[in-house]
Design a protein around this motif. Structure first.
Motif, short mmCIF file in Angstrom:
data_model
loop_
_atom_site.label_atom_id
_atom_site.label_comp_id
_atom_site.label_asym_id
_atom_site.label_seq_id
_atom_site.Cartn_x
_atom_site.Cartn_y
_atom_site.Cartn_z
N ASN A 4 0.81 -1.22 0.00
CA ASN A 4 0.00 0.00 0.00
C ASN A 4 0.84 1.27 0.00
O ASN A 4 0.52 2.21 -0.71
CB ASN A 4 -0.94 0.01 1.21
N ALA A 5 1.90 1.30 0.79
CA ALA A 5 2.72 2.51 0.86
C ALA A 5 3.32 2.83 -0.50
O ALA A 5 3.35 4.00 -0.91
CB ALA A 5 3.81 2.35 1.92
N TYR A 8 0.61 4.27 -2.67
CA TYR A 8 0.31 5.65 -2.28
C TYR A 8 1.39 6.61 -2.75
O TYR A 8 1.10 7.71 -3.22
CB TYR A 8 0.16 5.75 -0.76
N ARG A 9 2.64 6.20 -2.64
CA ARG A 9 3.75 7.06 -3.12
C ARG A 9 3.67 7.26 -4.63
O ARG A 9 3.92 8.36 -5.13
CB ARG A 9 5.09 6.45 -2.75
N ARG A 11 0.96 7.20 -6.46
CA ARG A 11 -0.16 8.12 -6.72
C ARG A 11 0.23 9.56 -6.40
O ARG A 11 -0.15 10.49 -7.12
CB ARG A 11 -1.39 7.72 -5.90
N ALA A 12 0.98 9.76 -5.33
CA ALA A 12 1.43 11.10 -4.97
C ALA A 12 2.32 11.68 -6.08
O ALA A 12 2.16 12.84 -6.47
CB ALA A 12 2.18 11.08 -3.65
N SER A 37 -2.08 14.41 0.39
CA SER A 37 -2.94 13.38 1.00
C SER A 37 -2.40 11.98 0.75
O SER A 37 -2.36 11.14 1.66
CB SER A 37 -4.37 13.48 0.46
N TRP A 38 -1.97 11.71 -0.49
CA TRP A 38 -1.40 10.39 -0.80
C TRP A 38 -0.13 10.16 0.03
O TRP A 38 0.09 9.04 0.52
CB TRP A 38 -1.09 10.27 -2.29
N ASP A 39 0.70 11.19 0.16
CA ASP A 39 1.91 11.05 0.98
C ASP A 39 1.56 10.73 2.44
O ASP A 39 2.20 9.89 3.07
CB ASP A 39 2.76 12.32 0.93
N MET A 41 -1.12 9.22 3.51
CA MET A 41 -1.58 7.83 3.57
C MET A 41 -0.41 6.86 3.52
O MET A 41 -0.42 5.82 4.21
CB MET A 41 -2.56 7.54 2.44
N ALA A 42 0.61 7.18 2.75
CA ALA A 42 1.81 6.32 2.68
C ALA A 42 2.51 6.27 4.04
O ALA A 42 2.91 5.20 4.50
CB ALA A 42 2.76 6.83 1.61
N ALA A 45 0.46 4.07 6.29
CA ALA A 45 0.59 2.66 5.92
C ALA A 45 1.93 2.11 6.39
O ALA A 45 2.01 0.97 6.89
CB ALA A 45 0.45 2.50 4.41
#
Length: 63
Positions: A4-5, A8-9, A11-12, A37-39, A41-42, A45
């Protein structure tokens, strides 16, 4: 989504590229907010995964 991390990275980074490519200020700002926001979440995670690993090390029979 194996990690997941990492997802998320990625996507960021995608949102940062969109922000750079944007000619409209409001779109650029939206993409920058999305990247932040994506960062975040990473980071969460990574923290969850680290906490899980620590819990397993501390009490492998209970986790």
């Amino acid at each position: 989504m194996a990690n997941n991390a990492t997802f998320y990275r990625d996507r960021a980074e995608f949102e940062r590229q969109n922000a750079t490519a944007s000619t409209l200020e409001n779109v650029r700002e939206r993409c920058e907010r999305a990247a932040a926001s994506w960062d975040a979440m990473a980071v969460r995670a990574e923290r969850v995964e680290r906490d899980r690993m620590n819990a397993r090390k501390e009490s492998p029979s209970q986790v």
